[in-house]
Each structure stands twice: as structure tokens, then as C-alpha cells.
Scaffold this active site. Structure first.
Site, short mmCIF file in Angstrom:
data_model
loop_
_atom_site.label_atom_id
_atom_site.label_comp_id
_atom_site.label_asym_id
_atom_site.label_seq_id
_atom_site.Cartn_x
_atom_site.Cartn_y
_atom_site.Cartn_z
N ASP A 1 34.38 -27.04 13.80
CA ASP A 1 33.26 -27.53 14.61
C ASP A 1 32.59 -28.79 14.07
O ASP A 1 32.64 -29.08 12.87
CB ASP A 1 32.19 -26.43 14.72
CG ASP A 1 32.57 -25.33 15.69
OD1 ASP A 1 33.77 -25.20 15.98
OD2 ASP A 1 31.67 -24.60 16.15
N HIS B 1 33.87 -25.88 9.72
CA HIS B 1 33.26 -27.13 10.14
C HIS B 1 33.89 -28.33 9.44
O HIS B 1 34.18 -28.27 8.24
CB HIS B 1 31.74 -27.12 9.85
CG HIS B 1 30.99 -26.06 10.59
ND1 HIS B 1 30.98 -24.74 10.20
CD2 HIS B 1 30.23 -26.13 11.71
CE1 HIS B 1 30.23 -24.04 11.05
NE2 HIS B 1 29.77 -24.87 11.98
#
Length: 300
Positions: free
Chosen positions: A125, A270
Site C-alpha cells: 500500500d 507498505h
């Protein structure tokens, strides 16, 4: 004596005539009453115990207990229907005002895959990020693993070439809003900007159509899900969160993933939003270990 005898028969005859006439009057009233539906009492009930006005109400009451009661039903009729007796907490989605008629309820977020034993997904992400996205791409290429990248619109606009590189490598790119906003408190127009604008810019950069959306912070709402439905975007969540965004330490990230991953897991990591060196270091260990354990990666 002759004067008294004639008067007695006249009196008798008069009484008989009067009785007969009274009987005819009563009979006439009775016949007239039957022809007009019966004389009603002051309470509105007929001599036969029927209430013409009440019979209509009884018919309506019966209709309200039958499936598909007419819209003319009174409030008392509606309250006696089975739908109104259903407690709100146990009402099915079909009973919601948003899902009546032919409208379909919006799809709920996906937390797990359903693609056979040992199948999992790795999601990355908040990118693309010029420092960490290339490192993760290199690692994924080394182990021939495909991942899902949830991209932020503003980051894509800042580096559209990197976003396209991710897509060209065969990874899945999905919408992660325009600015990584918490969608739960936004107005409808703000929500539209966050989802629609990001969709347009990301599609323009990678030259592909998007079909999936992930809400920042996992903040789903009815409005967000309905917008996803309108745009034909499948809502994607996760089931394993090692909280790498908080930089808890590489070993903790590794331990969390290995402890909680199982068939169908969607792992959250992430590549943007800060220093992601711990994430890259953890994936260097986790990916080969999961492959050795028999897991196979696929895009979400």
C-alpha cells in the site's frame, strides 16, 4: 235489544280490521327493510348482526396478513404484517430501504481469498515510492511472485512511469484514493473526488482499467461501498496486518506474518508513506519462507 246486537259485531269487526291493517303495515316495513339491506341500529349494526361498513375493514385486515398487501392498507394493518414484526436487528438486507425493489446490496469487503489450499495474497500500500517500490519489485521478480499494489492518486501523478512499471511487471494495481483520506467523515462530493479522481489518474498512468478499491485505514461505510458498486470496483481489505507502517522492527514484522498467515490470507504491507526499510527487510525473509512452506502467491 235489536239496537245492542248490531253494535257488538261492528266492534269486533273493527278490531279485526285494525289488527289486520297493523299486520300489513308491519309486514310492509319488514319487506321494505329486507329490500334495502336491513335497518341499522344506532350502533350501525343491522338486525342480522352484520355491519356493512365493518365488513370492508375486515377484508382489508385479511389482505394485510397476506403477502403483497395493497398500498391502501391502514397503519394498523401494516403493523400486523410479518415484515413489521421483524426486529430491526434481525432484518435481512432485503428489508433495508436501500435494497428494496430490484436494487442489489453493494458487495462487502474481501478479507480472504477463496482459491484453494495454501493460496495467499501479498498487498503493498501507499505507493508508488521512488525508493522502496523498486526494491520490492526486484524482490518479487527474484521469487517470481505477483503482488497487489494499492496506489495513491497523488503519488501516481508524481511518478506515473513507476506506476506503469509495476503494472507492466504483471502486478495488480488498485485504487487507494486520491490523498489517502479517511473516507468515513467525508461528504458525498468529497468522497467522489477521492475515489473517482484517483481512478482516472491511475488508469491514465498504467493504461489499464481498475477493478478494485481499498479504503485507507479499512474505513468502510455504506456510502463507500455503494460508490464502489457504481464504479464496478471490488472492495478489498486484509486479514494479516503486521503493522509495518509503525516500524515495530523487522523481526516483529516477520513473526507476525509467519504466525498469522494461513490459506486465504491477504497480507498488508507498505511501500509508501514513510521509511519502509523494515518492510523490505522483512519481505526478504518472509517471501522465501512462505514459499518453502508450500504457499503460493496470487494477486487479490
Amino acid at each position: 235489544m235489536s239496537d245492542r246486537k248490531p253494535r257488538a259485531p261492528k266492534a269486533v269487526i273493527s278490531r279485526r280490521v285494525l289488527l289486520a291493517a297493523g299486520g300489513l303495515v308491519v309486514l310492509g316495513e319488514f319487506v321494505a327493510g329486507e329490500g334495502s339491506g336491513g335497518a341499522t341500529s344506532t350502533t350501525g349494526t343491522s338486525a342480522g348482526g352484520r355491519n356493512p361498513a365493518g365488513s370492508g375493514s375486515s377484508a382489508k385486515g385479511q389482505a394485510s396478513r397476506t403477502p403483497g398487501a395493497t398500498p391502501s392498507a391502514t397503519p394498523s394493518d401494516i403493523s400486523s404484517s410479518s415484515a413489521a414484526k421483524t426486529p430491526p436487528s434481525t432484518a435481512t438486507p432485503e428489508a433495508s430501504p436501500r435494497t428494496t425493489g430490484s436494487a442489489k446490496a453493494p458487495p462487502q469487503p474481501t478479507y480472504y481469498l477463496n482459491d484453494g489450499p495454501k493460496t495467499i495474497a501479498l498487498t503493498i500500500d501507499d505507493g508508488p515510492n521512488a525508493t522502496y517500490t523498486p526494491q520490492i519489485l526486484k524482490l518479487l521478480q527474484k521469487y517470481r511472485v505477483k503482488a497487489t499494489f494499492s496506489m495513491i492518486g497523488t503519488s501516481v501523478v508524481a511518478d506515473p512511469g513507476l506506476a506503469r512499471e509495476v503494472a507492466d511487471a504483471g502486478h495488480k494495481v488498485i485504487n487507494h484514493t486520491w490523498t489517502h483520506a479517511n473516507l468515513s467523515g467525508l461528504t458525498p462530493s468529497q468522497l467522489t473526488v477521492q475515489i473517482d479522481k484517483a481512478n482516472d489518474e491511475i488508469e491514465a498512468a498504467i493504461r489499464q482499467r481498475l477493478d478494485m478499491f481499498r479504503a485507507p485505514y479499512g474505513a468502510w461505510s455504506t456510502a463507500v461501498l455503494e460508490r464502489c458498486q457504481q464504479m464496478k470496483l471490488t472492495p478489498l481489505d486484509w486479514s494479516v496486518d503486521p503493522q509495518d507502517w509503525a516500524r515495530p522492527g523487522t523481526n516483529k514484522i516477520i513473526s507476525n506474518i509467519m504466525k498469522n498467515t494461513r490459506t486465504g490470507s491477504i497480507i498488508l504491507e507498505h511501500d509508501g508513506g514513510g521509511n519502509r526499510s523494515q518492510t523490505v527487510a522483512a519481505l526478504t525473509v518472509v517471501i522465501p519462507e512462505l514459499l518453502a512452506a508450500g504457499y503460493r502467491f496470487r494477486t487479490a
